[in-house]
Design an enzyme around this catalytic site. Sequence first.
Site, PDB file in Angstrom:
ATOM      1  N   GLY A 136       0.810  -1.209   0.000  1.00  0.00           N
ATOM      2  CA  GLY A 136       0.000   0.000   0.000  1.00  0.00           C
ATOM      3  C   GLY A 136       0.847   1.265   0.000  1.00  0.00           C
ATOM      4  O   GLY A 136       0.493   2.256   0.614  1.00  0.00           O
ATOM      5  N   CYS A 174     -18.934   2.063 -20.044  1.00  0.00           N
ATOM      6  CA  CYS A 174     -18.090   1.788 -21.209  1.00  0.00           C
ATOM      7  C   CYS A 174     -18.525   0.487 -21.898  1.00  0.00           C
ATOM      8  O   CYS A 174     -19.542   0.478 -22.569  1.00  0.00           O
ATOM      9  CB  CYS A 174     -16.622   1.789 -20.809  1.00  0.00           C
ATOM     10  SG  CYS A 174     -15.564   2.127 -22.214  1.00  0.00           S
ATOM     11  N   LEU A 175     -17.815  -0.619 -21.681  1.00  0.00           N
ATOM     12  CA  LEU A 175     -18.291  -1.879 -22.245  1.00  0.00           C
ATOM     13  C   LEU A 175     -19.728  -2.137 -21.775  1.00  0.00           C
ATOM     14  O   LEU A 175     -20.547  -2.684 -22.512  1.00  0.00           O
ATOM     15  CB  LEU A 175     -17.381  -3.031 -21.799  1.00  0.00           C
ATOM     16  CG  LEU A 175     -17.849  -4.415 -22.249  1.00  0.00           C
ATOM     17  CD1 LEU A 175     -17.665  -4.583 -23.739  1.00  0.00           C
ATOM     18  CD2 LEU A 175     -17.098  -5.511 -21.505  1.00  0.00           C
ATOM     19  N   ILE A 187      15.803  -5.802  -9.529  1.00  0.00           N
ATOM     20  CA  ILE A 187      16.815  -5.326 -10.479  1.00  0.00           C
ATOM     21  C   ILE A 187      16.299  -4.104 -11.236  1.00  0.00           C
ATOM     22  O   ILE A 187      16.986  -3.110 -11.407  1.00  0.00           O
ATOM     23  CB  ILE A 187      17.169  -6.455 -11.480  1.00  0.00           C
ATOM     24  CG1 ILE A 187      17.936  -7.554 -10.752  1.00  0.00           C
ATOM     25  CG2 ILE A 187      17.978  -5.919 -12.655  1.00  0.00           C
ATOM     26  CD1 ILE A 187      18.246  -8.760 -11.599  1.00  0.00           C
ATOM     27  N   GLU A 244     -16.447   6.677 -12.984  1.00  0.00           N
ATOM     28  CA  GLU A 244     -15.808   6.250 -11.727  1.00  0.00           C
ATOM     29  C   GLU A 244     -14.440   6.901 -11.523  1.00  0.00           C
ATOM     30  O   GLU A 244     -13.979   7.042 -10.391  1.00  0.00           O
ATOM     31  CB  GLU A 244     -15.709   4.717 -11.670  1.00  0.00           C
ATOM     32  CG  GLU A 244     -14.719   4.047 -12.627  1.00  0.00           C
ATOM     33  CD  GLU A 244     -15.265   3.789 -14.035  1.00  0.00           C
ATOM     34  OE1 GLU A 244     -16.272   4.421 -14.424  1.00  0.00           O
ATOM     35  OE2 GLU A 244     -14.669   2.958 -14.760  1.00  0.00           O
ATOM     36  N   HIS A 290     -16.010   6.767 -18.427  1.00  0.00           N
ATOM     37  CA  HIS A 290     -15.717   6.154 -17.118  1.00  0.00           C
ATOM     38  C   HIS A 290     -15.927   7.161 -15.994  1.00  0.00           C
ATOM     39  O   HIS A 290     -14.961   7.757 -15.508  1.00  0.00           O
ATOM     40  CB  HIS A 290     -14.270   5.642 -17.100  1.00  0.00           C
ATOM     41  CG  HIS A 290     -14.047   4.445 -17.954  1.00  0.00           C
ATOM     42  ND1 HIS A 290     -14.335   3.170 -17.535  1.00  0.00           N
ATOM     43  CD2 HIS A 290     -13.597   4.335 -19.224  1.00  0.00           C
ATOM     44  CE1 HIS A 290     -14.057   2.315 -18.502  1.00  0.00           C
ATOM     45  NE2 HIS A 290     -13.611   2.998 -19.548  1.00  0.00           N
TER      46      HIS A 290
HETATM   47  N1  GLN Z   1     -13.870  -3.004 -25.429  1.00  0.00           N
HETATM   48  C1  GLN Z   1     -14.671  -1.816 -25.562  1.00  0.00           C
HETATM   49  C2  GLN Z   1     -14.047  -0.794 -26.492  1.00  0.00           C
HETATM   50  O1  GLN Z   1     -12.876  -0.850 -26.758  1.00  0.00           O
HETATM   51  C3  GLN Z   1     -14.932  -1.198 -24.206  1.00  0.00           C
HETATM   52  C4  GLN Z   1     -13.730  -0.628 -23.565  1.00  0.00           C
HETATM   53  C5  GLN Z   1     -13.896  -0.339 -22.090  1.00  0.00           C
HETATM   54  O2  GLN Z   1     -14.827  -0.827 -21.448  1.00  0.00           O
HETATM   55  N2  GLN Z   1     -12.990   0.404 -21.520  1.00  0.00           N
HETATM   56  O3  GLN Z   1     -14.705   0.089 -26.965  1.00  0.00           O
END
Ligand code: GLN
Length: 572
Positions: A16, A380-381, A149, A508, A506
Site C-alpha cells: 500500500g 463503457c463496455l 533489479i 468512476e 468512465h
Molecule cells: N472493449 C470496448 C471498447 O474498446 C470497451 C472498452 C472499455 O470498457 N474500456 O470500446
Amino acid sequence: MPKIVVVTGGVVSSLGKGIAAASLGLLLKARGLRVTLQKLDPYLNIDPGTMSPFQHGEVFVTDDGAETDLDLGHYERFTGVSVTRSHNVTAGQVYDAILSKERRGEYLGSTVQVIPHVTDEIKRRIIGLSLTTQADVHIVEVGGTVGDIESLPFLEAMRQLRLEQRRDTLFVHVTLVPFIRAAGEMKTKPTQHSVKELREIGIQPDILLCRCERPLSSDLREKIALFCNLPTEAVIDATDVGSIYEVPQVFNRGGLDERVVRELGLEAGEPDLGAWSDFVERVRSPRHQGVVGIVGKYTHVRDAYKSLIEALVHAGAAHHARVVVRWIEGEEIEARGAAELLRDLDGVVVPGGFGERGIEGKVEAVRYARERGIPFLGLCLGMQVAVIEFARHVVGWREANSSEFNPAAPQKVIDLLPDQAAVTEKGATMRLGAYRCELREGSLAARAYGRSEVEERHRHRYELNQRHAAALQSRGLVLSGKCVGRELVEIVELPDHPWFLAVQFHPELKSRPHEPHPLFVDFVRAALERRRARLGSDRVEAERGGAGGPASKPGSPDPRWQPAGRTPPGDA
Ligand code: GLN
C-alpha cells in the site's frame, strides 16, 4: 524548488505504498501546503495501457488522455488534485526518450549508459514536474520493491537527487513487520534487511512506515530504530485499518506529517482533517445498506475495478449507506442463469472490459435488470452490452452484436469508426481522456448531474453505430448524451424503468470522497429505494443475516490495508 519526498517500499509488494504516498499528500494539503504526487514505474512498457488487468489492475486514465498506474487514482481521490501524463513515469518512457535522442545523434561521441544518461532522464522528469506544478512538496513514489533489479536505476537517480539537494529531500520507506503466529511475536528482521538493502545502494531512509497487524511496542520501535539507523520517533506504525480512508488519520496520530514538515523546514499550520474525518465516519458507521452486483470478467482481481469500488463507497457515504458488492463473473451467469445470481440485488453494474469472454452472461444480466426493473448502470463496455441487449430483445435483432465480438454480425450496433479501423498500433491509440458531453434536457442523465454539459474521461475503441441509432431510438432507447462537436453517443437510458442508464465513458475515474460522482450518487439512491420497496427497510440493523449477508465491517474493500486472509469488508 519544491521539497521532494521519496516513497519507497520494501520486503514485499502490495504494502500500500500508493495509499501511503496519497495519505501523506492529503495530510500535507490539510496543513495548507500545495502538493503534487508522481509515480515512477520500473517496468519497460511505455504505459500500462497494453497490460492485462490480471497483471496490472485498473488502468487509470487522466484528463489529458494518459493511461496510467492505478495509484494515480488514489492520488486524485486523496488530494482532490487532478494529475496528468507527466505524473506517471515508466522505465519504458525513459528508455524510449533516450534511444530516440541517441538516434538523432544527440549523444554523438559518448557511450550511452545507465549512469548518467538514464538517471539524468529520470531526474529531468521529476524536476520538470516540480517546476510546472510549483508545489510546495513533490511526493515521488518509486514503484516495485527495493531489491528488484528493475528499480535500481530509479533508486540510483533518487540517491543522486539527495546528493544534489540534501536539505530539500526526505526518504520514506514502507516496510512490513509481520506477526509470526508460531512464535507469537512480531518480527523486525525483514524490515532490517530491507533497510540494509537500501543503505547498500546509498540511501538512508529518514522515516519508516511499518505495516503491521497490531501496534508496535516501544521496545520494537527502539530496536528497529537502532538497527536501521534512525531516531525512534521516525519509526511510525502503519497498523491495519478497516478502510483505506482511515490511513491518513493513523499516520497523523503517528506523527508522520509533523515530522515531514519539521525535517523539511516547511512552514505549515496544523492539519484540518474535519471534513475527511466526517467522510471516514460515514464509511465506518453506515445507517443504510444496499447490495450491488458487479458483473465483470476480472472479478477475482479487485484491483482491476479499483475506481469503481471507490466510487460506490463515495456514493454510499453520500447516503450514509454501505454499498455491499457482490462479484459476479459473466461466465457464471452463462452457466447458472441470471435469475439465480441477480435475484436479490438492489442494483447491477456492468463495468468496462475488453474481449469476448463472458459477454453473453453480461447481456443476460442487462436483460434481467431491464425486465425486472433493477437499477442498472453500464460503464463503457457496460453501455455497449446494454445496446446489444436492447437491439436483440427489444428491437428483435437476435444476432446484433459489437464487431469486437462478432465481426460478421448482421447488425453491428457497436462498431469501429473509420479512424479507429485504420489504427495499426495498440498502444495509446484508443479514444482517451476527457471529452465534453451534452445532456438531453429532462433526461435521467441531466437530472442526475443537475447540469446540461459535463466532461468525462474515456478509454475505448468502439462506438454506438449511428446507422442503427434511429431504429434503437424508435423502440424507446433514449440517447441522452452526445459528444460536443462530434456525432458520438455518450449516454443511453430507458425512461420507463426505475433507473437504467449506461455511459460510454468512465465516471468512476472522477469520483472523490468529497465529490462523489453524481451518476453513482443517483444510482445508489435508486438501489436503496429498491431495497426499501423489496424488504421494507434498507437499515443496516435490519440486515444481519439478511440477503446482503451478515453486516461486515464497512469500508473500502482494499485488502492491502487489512490483515492477511480477511475478506475485504463490503464484499458479499
Ligand atoms: N472493449 C470496448 C471498447 O474498446 C470497451 C472498452 C472499455 O470498457 N474500456 O470500446
